[in-house]
Design a protein around this motif. Structure first.
Motif, short mmCIF file in Angstrom:
data_model
loop_
_atom_site.label_atom_id
_atom_site.label_comp_id
_atom_site.label_asym_id
_atom_site.label_seq_id
_atom_site.Cartn_x
_atom_site.Cartn_y
_atom_site.Cartn_z
N ASP A 145 12.44 -11.51 -2.38
CA ASP A 145 12.00 -10.20 -1.88
C ASP A 145 11.20 -9.52 -2.98
O ASP A 145 11.73 -9.24 -4.06
CB ASP A 145 13.24 -9.37 -1.51
N CYS A 150 8.38 -6.34 -3.95
CA CYS A 150 7.67 -5.11 -3.59
C CYS A 150 6.92 -4.65 -4.84
O CYS A 150 7.54 -4.35 -5.86
CB CYS A 150 8.66 -4.03 -3.12
N THR A 169 12.09 -9.21 12.01
CA THR A 169 12.31 -8.70 10.66
C THR A 169 10.99 -8.68 9.91
O THR A 169 10.16 -9.58 10.07
CB THR A 169 13.33 -9.59 9.91
N GLU A 227 5.89 -6.96 -0.04
CA GLU A 227 5.26 -5.66 0.24
C GLU A 227 4.39 -5.27 -0.94
O GLU A 227 4.80 -5.34 -2.09
CB GLU A 227 6.32 -4.59 0.47
N VAL A 267 8.19 -9.23 7.18
CA VAL A 267 7.98 -10.28 6.20
C VAL A 267 6.86 -9.89 5.23
O VAL A 267 7.03 -9.95 4.01
CB VAL A 267 7.65 -11.62 6.88
N GLU A 300 10.62 -14.36 1.42
CA GLU A 300 11.15 -13.85 2.69
C GLU A 300 10.58 -12.49 3.03
O GLU A 300 10.51 -12.11 4.20
CB GLU A 300 12.68 -13.76 2.62
N ARG A 301 10.18 -11.73 2.01
CA ARG A 301 9.60 -10.41 2.25
C ARG A 301 8.68 -10.06 1.09
O ARG A 301 9.07 -10.17 -0.07
CB ARG A 301 10.68 -9.35 2.40
N GLU A 322 1.74 -4.50 8.93
CA GLU A 322 3.01 -5.19 8.82
C GLU A 322 3.00 -6.43 9.70
O GLU A 322 2.51 -6.39 10.83
CB GLU A 322 4.17 -4.27 9.24
N HIS A 366 5.69 -9.47 11.11
CA HIS A 366 7.12 -9.68 11.29
C HIS A 366 7.40 -11.10 11.77
O HIS A 366 6.54 -11.76 12.35
CB HIS A 366 7.68 -8.69 12.31
#
Length: 500
Positions: free
Chosen positions: A286, A288, A364, A312, A366, A309-310, A352, A354
């Protein structure tokens, strides 16, 4: 004589009335005990349920939580016999703090010192107590600059799990006598010492000033460096310019890291890295990152993970060069190994994407781009071959009209137009020869304006009906659009309508 007799009769009847009320209370208590559907639940089960209620209700309304102790004697006794239900002092109104503290008995406490929730003298006796008995502390929240209280905590805190501060506080090396074996999480507005045995088991850190060479960082699974954070040298001084190699070296010494939230400071150098290969953080999932300048996106050229998995990213809105997005997209394409990345949501200045969860409509996030210009939408989507947008949702305040975003995308099957505010988005479907979204099958409209309906519904009907059979819109979903039954009946002639 008559007056005395009258008083005796009044007292007699009052006594009988009181006796009847006492009997009624007894009968009600027996009824609750004998007929309650919860009478066979063991106290520990009831206590577990009360704990869930406390977490969900007490932080919003402590008075509603207290209501469970007034239902019946069994519930009250169960609640009063569980000290953990009264140990979160941060949500207790000031007038009830002494009673809640007494009911907490010896249970570890959640405490908040200073700031809006400070109850003044009502909390002093608690902090005097925990200064002598730090084994009572489970979670500790400081607001402001409570240096005096921090310096008073010089004894071991064996049950402390979390510490957070909002003020500019520098913790001493001997805080808690250097012993806090369960302390896993720290959120700090100031700085932590370079060497501190009480941080030996730290796994989550959020801070404003950080010693990037501290040994305790090696156990982190989550790191958040706040806006304009500072890096400190071994002497505790602020490093004037943070370069990419200093940051990468610090991250490389965090092999267990799973989550990274990083706001690159304004003094971050644009100079290239001297490393020949990227660092590989096997567990990082994850990320950001906030980028104050476009060139700083090159940090993604030096990172590799096993599977993202994510992700940003955000940057100031005035950036107009989409080249800054390329390193982010390249990193994502190389490190994302999931599937079903198909939901695309464009909000104001955001994009975004997802991933659907199983076969359900749940999804969710991603990949997220913040402070993003909607005009660059197609450019970014073309940089992401792993994304096959099938649902395009846009949350707009301005009129939604031609030219439509991503109008040529032949994979979009659902279009969602959602207004943030009631009927603030105006739909304008023009009679253009080209048909946007050639694979569109569903149109969802929420809180959009159809006023004047006489001018807007006919174009919408033509926009829906002129499609060929292979690309026919099969479903129109309306929510809070203010249409009458007559309007819906008119639309039903060309499409199946759900909602109102």
């Amino acid at each position: 004589m008559t007056s005395t007799r009258s008083q005796e009769l009044e007292d007699l009847y009052d006594a009988k009335i009181d006796a009847h009320f006492a009997e009624i209370r007894l009968l009600r208590s027996q009824r609750n005990a004998d007929c309650s559907k919860t009478k066979n639940l063991p106290p520990e089960i009831l206590s577990t349920i009360f704990g869930m209620l406390h977490r969900d209700i007490a932080q919003h309304s402590y008075q509603k939580w207290i209501g469970v102790t007034h239902v019946c004697r069994t519930w009250r006794n169960t609640a009063l016999d569980d000290p953990s239900l009264w140990s979160n002092i941060t949500v207790v109104p000031s007038k009830w703090i002494p009673e809640a503290f007494a009911r907490s008995k010896a249970a570890p406490l959640d405490l908040r010192q200073g700031g809006y929730y400070d109850a003044g003298d009502k909390l002093d006796f608690i902090f005097d107590h925990v200064a002598e008995h730090p084994e009572r502390i489970k979670r500790l929240h400081f607001h402001g600059e409570p240096a005096a209280f921090i310096n008073s905590l010089t004894k071991p805190a064996p049950f402390l799990e979390h510490v957070s501060t909002t003020g500019d506080v520098d913790f001493p090396p001997d805080f808690l006598g250097g012993i806090a074996p369960r302390l896993k999480s720290v959120s700090c507005g100031g700085s932590l010492p370079l060497e501190a045995t009480w941080l030996a088991n730290l796994t989550r850190l959020e801070c404003q000033r950080v010693h990037l060479g501290a040994a305790y960082l090696s156990n982190l699974i989550s790191l958040e460096l706040r806006y304009n954070w500072d890096a400190l040298d071994a002497a505790g001084g602020v490093v004037p310019h943070i370069n990419i190699d200093l940051l990468l070296s610090a991250l490389q010494n965090m092999p267990l890291l799973q989550r990274l939230s990083l706001s690159l400071p304004t003094n971050f150098s644009d100079a290239p890295s001297n490393r020949s290969t990227p660092i590989h953080l096997h567990h990082l999932r994850d990320i950001c990152v906030s980028l104050p300048r476009p060139k700083m996106a090159f940090i993604f050229n030096h990172l590799r993970v096993d599977s993202i998995e994510r992700l940003e990213t955000s940057w100031p809105l005035y950036f107009k060069d989409t080249d800054m997005i390329e390193p982010v997209c390249r990193f994502f394409n190389e490190c994302y190994h999931g599937s079903n990345l198909s939901y695309l949501l464009q909000e104001s200045h955001a994009l975004e994407m997802h991933r659907f969860v199983g076969s359900t409509p749940a999804h969710t996030p991603v990949l997220l781009f913040r402070s993003f210009r909607p005009t660059d939408l197609a450019i970014v989507v073309n940089m992401l071959p792993l994304c096959v947008p099938r649902i395009f949702a846009t949350d707009k305040e301005l009129p939604f009209k031609s030219p439509f975003p991503l109008a040529d995308c032949d994979t979009i099957e659902e279009l969602h137009v959602i207004s943030k505010y009631s009927t603030s988005t105006v739909l304008e479907f023009s009679d253009e020869p080209s048909i946007p979204y050639p694979s569109l099958r569903q149109l969802h409209l929420e809180r959009v304006s159809f006023v004047p309906k006489a001018k807007r519904i006919p174009p919408l009907k033509r926009w829906i009906s002129k499609r060929k059979s292979g690309t026919k819109i099969e479903l129109l979903v309306l929510k809070n659009c203010g249409l009458s039954d007559k309007d819906i009946a008119s639309l039903q002639k060309v499409v199946t309508v759900v909602g109102s």
